[in-house]
Design an enzyme around this catalytic site. Sequence first.
Site, PDB file in Angstrom:
ATOM      1  N   SER A 239     -14.440  -2.605  40.967  1.00  0.00           N
ATOM      2  CA  SER A 239     -15.141  -1.554  40.366  1.00  0.00           C
ATOM      3  C   SER A 239     -15.418  -0.527  41.651  1.00  0.00           C
ATOM      4  CB  SER A 239     -16.171  -2.299  39.452  1.00  0.00           C
ATOM      5  OG  SER A 239     -16.880  -3.178  40.072  1.00  0.00           O
TER       6      SER A 239
ATOM      7  N   LYS B 289     -13.512  10.777  36.946  1.00  0.00           N
ATOM      8  CA  LYS B 289     -13.420   9.638  36.322  1.00  0.00           C
ATOM      9  C   LYS B 289     -13.252   9.624  34.717  1.00  0.00           C
ATOM     10  CE  LYS B 289     -16.095   5.269  37.188  1.00  0.00           C
ATOM     11  NZ  LYS B 289     -16.008   4.391  35.726  1.00  0.00           N
TER      12      LYS B 289
ATOM     13  N   GLU C  36      11.396  15.551  12.799  1.00  0.00           N
ATOM     14  CA  GLU C  36      12.549  15.855  13.486  1.00  0.00           C
ATOM     15  C   GLU C  36      12.824  14.859  14.586  1.00  0.00           C
ATOM     16  OE1 GLU C  36      12.909  20.444  12.305  1.00  0.00           O
ATOM     17  OE2 GLU C  36      11.503  19.667  13.975  1.00  0.00           O
TER      18      GLU C  36
HETATM   19  S1  IVH Z   1     -10.228   4.244  41.496  1.00  0.00           S
HETATM   20  C1  IVH Z   1     -11.276   0.789  44.199  1.00  0.00           C
HETATM   21  N1  IVH Z   1     -10.129   6.505  40.245  1.00  0.00           N
HETATM   22  O1  IVH Z   1     -13.377   3.295  36.983  1.00  0.00           O
HETATM   23  C2  IVH Z   1     -11.159   1.874  43.435  1.00  0.00           C
HETATM   24  N2  IVH Z   1     -11.151   4.589  39.165  1.00  0.00           N
HETATM   25  O2  IVH Z   1     -15.675   1.433  38.187  1.00  0.00           O
HETATM   26  C3  IVH Z   1     -10.408   1.733  42.044  1.00  0.00           C
HETATM   27  N3  IVH Z   1     -11.684   4.741  36.756  1.00  0.00           N
HETATM   28  O3  IVH Z   1     -11.617   0.168  37.160  1.00  0.00           O
HETATM   29  C4  IVH Z   1     -10.723   2.613  41.136  1.00  0.00           C
HETATM   30  N4  IVH Z   1     -11.055   6.943  36.848  1.00  0.00           N
HETATM   31  O4  IVH Z   1     -10.955   1.852  35.385  1.00  0.00           O
HETATM   32  C5  IVH Z   1     -10.493   5.020  40.182  1.00  0.00           C
HETATM   33  N5  IVH Z   1      -9.767   8.523  39.118  1.00  0.00           N
HETATM   34  C6  IVH Z   1     -10.354   7.347  39.094  1.00  0.00           C
HETATM   35  C7  IVH Z   1     -10.964   6.691  38.052  1.00  0.00           C
HETATM   36  C8  IVH Z   1     -11.162   5.169  38.157  1.00  0.00           C
HETATM   37  C9  IVH Z   1     -11.577   5.990  36.010  1.00  0.00           C
HETATM   38  C10 IVH Z   1     -12.003   3.500  36.248  1.00  0.00           C
HETATM   39  C11 IVH Z   1     -11.217   2.560  36.730  1.00  0.00           C
HETATM   40  C12 IVH Z   1     -12.065   1.310  37.552  1.00  0.00           C
HETATM   41  C13 IVH Z   1     -13.393   2.003  37.141  1.00  0.00           C
HETATM   42  C14 IVH Z   1     -14.361   1.511  38.382  1.00  0.00           C
END
Ligand code: IVH
Length: 821
Positions: free
Chosen positions: A84, A117, A37
């Site tokens: 990262s 995360k 739908e």
């Molecule tokens: S903050 C400088 N918040 O983890 C901070 N990252 O290891 C930037 N990620 O490249 C990232 N959940 O892809 C942030 N709640 C979250 C996250 C997160 C997953 C990933 C993201 C980043 C990697 C860093």
Amino acid sequence: MITPIEAQARIADLSKQINYHNFLYYQEDRTEISDFEFDKLLEELIQLERQFPEYLEPDSPSQRVGGAITKEFETAEHQSRMLSLGNTYSEEELLAFDERVAKGLEHRNYEYFCELKFDGVAISLVYENGKLIGAVTRGDGTRGDVVTENIKTIRNIPLRIHGENIPEKFEVRGEIFLPLREFNKINQEREENGDTLLANPRNAASGTVKMQDSSIVAKRRLNCYFYQLIGSELSVNSHDEAIHLIEKWGFNVSPTYAKCESIREVLSYIEDWKEKRFDLPLETDGVVLKINNYDQREELGFTAKIPKWAIAYKYKAESVESQLLSITYQVGRTGAITPVANLSPVHLAGTTVKRASLHNANEIERLELHEGDTVFVEKGGEIIPKITAVSTTKRKVGAKPIQYIDHCPECSTPLERNEGEAKHFCPNAANCPPQILGRIEHFVHKRAMDIDSMGTERIRTLIDQRYIENPADIYDLEEIQDQLLGLEMSQDQYQKTDDGILYISLTKSFFALTEGISLTAIQKFCEGQMEIPLEKILENFKSFIRTSNKKVAQNIATIAKLEKVLQSSGIPKLEDYLPVSVVLYLLVGNQANLEELKAAAQHEGTVHGIMLKMKLNLTGEQEERIKKLKANTFQEGVISNMIEGINASKSQSFEKVIFALGIRNIGENTAQILAKHFKTIDALSNACSEDLLAVNGVGETLVNSIQDYFSEKANLVMIQRLREKGLNFKVTETEKELLGNSLQGMKILASGKLNHFKRDEIIDFIEANGGQYLKAVSKGLDFIIEGEDMGPSKKEKAQKLGIKMISEEEFLSMVGKTIET
Ligand code: IVH
């Protein structure tokens, strides 16, 4: 013809409806309409926008269906590097991080903002003047791939931001993920089709984001959680303000975040989510804690690669030991074999685990699995956990390596394995019971022919008792429906010996042979009679009858007669069971002799089968007693629902029929594409490889599946039978001229005499207004148009099912028609 003004209004209305359904799906995790739908609404919108391009809005939901093909992705530089995070794995490491923060700020007056995360793929979206202008992957942190066309297909990513004070330019970052439910669904389909499985949701998401054909991306329901806002003219000073702002702008933010006043609170947040995270719609592998205040972040600064104001805490993948008890080999609808490990029950991540998937023979080889091995089990987001390793030190001396089966566990046919395929399969498609069951289950499935009241148990019963063996047989059930009444479902109460003698449990026999004693009381009595010789049990039962005080003389006389007949019949004894022929002989009085009953039981598996064969003229009381002997049975209501569902299914569209046939590798989308392209089953079955390959989305594997399917004579015979039963083997809807769309997606039935329509006219009228006419009262109906003298049984049924009934006048006003009377 629709006027421009009407078109504009309809476009706005359709966009609103589609956005609403997207919202439900993504934000509330529920749906109100079927995929079919939904697609219909979208199709109509696209069609109207094509006809009236002046009303095509840049953020119309039609812009998410994809279609753009990118051979090679351009790259673009990020405004600021995508960094990262540092990782920690213990409380000590976290406390040390907190110490560094306190030292850096020279005080302890700060807050942390905690988020989970998310395990997906990082993405950066840039907006200018409220419009999404680019989506770039993380890449090496400095430059990433431009994947805008693919990202636009994610239905909850705002293409345009509405509201006041939207900065001229800003960027949001987040994590794209494939929801676990989607991941498991895709893998289940791939498993059934014998395709290689996607390794994990993360890889699946990153693979999807980088697909060349955005229309395929659109079909995989990717989702995204945002966790960062970047821009030079933002009115926010802290992360929580930023998160609230992007939430207000319509970005999807995971509701799991929390502000913490101290590292102690962070620790309890971490503890809180340790197991709860397994209930989330995606995989998570830890917690990210960030200093909330932006000035404090600046004060803390960065090291070469990572911020000093944020860190990730990674949960240890919980791994438990368990014992391999056995391996079960499951046979799927297409004959693919899946080994499943049965384990001694262990507690893991909030649930008790008893099984783990092993996927195929390669996996067993990779693990070097031996009988009785101690294994390590881990739980990802998938429905069933996996064995990650084997403890070789705990292996018992002399334990044998697992020998993969070479014959089908269900039908004993030698298994085959195609070159390049991981799975073994059973080639006995026509006669292997789980393959027959799987095919029929697939055929009647909601998303295929949508036949109500045909659940697995009922289908299994109909197959076991040889009423059906392929989908075409379903349409013959109506003619033999009187035989189905009283058909027994679960046959656990029976035992059949190798020489064909049919036995029935003592409990059921005692229950049917006596009067006034409840089944529960008899069950209780029988539980106390284990491992006692039958003669003694019968003796005990007579004492039990005496204490029950219910029709004592009559019941005792019956059991005494039972003892006598058992003795003289010469039928071998079976612990806890009685010969069905003897029990029936006692129940039918002088209507049949024991020899006739014995002969009938020889070829049947249930009381129902024997009684059909004997064609006795029973009294009502005898019927009632025999009913007590049977297992759960098909009742009148169920049968009529089933028959109605079967008849209603004849109106399913051609694409549903193609999908329902269960051709290897043809999922719903492919079925839709094929139906649209070939329009008739003859054109599809006669198509040569070139014709097939010319269709967008059809590759070699699919060509082989289609040609294999149509080269089987049995399949052609079945299709011919289905065709004779009136199923749609050609496209119908699109050929009809549409008068309007006010009934779009609705399932309608008209009953009784109508004033403005003849029978055929109402069907045409409903279809011409986008609705679907169903031929019977069933749960799937949106409403019934109640004409004069609607049949009382139909009316009662509709009321029972809670289906809305409207008058012919109401119906007419609904479609915006006033018809002169
Ligand atoms: S903050 C400088 N918040 O983890 C901070 N990252 O290891 C930037 N990620 O490249 C990232 N959940 O892809 C942030 N709640 C979250 C996250 C997160 C997953 C990933 C993201 C980043 C990697 C860093």
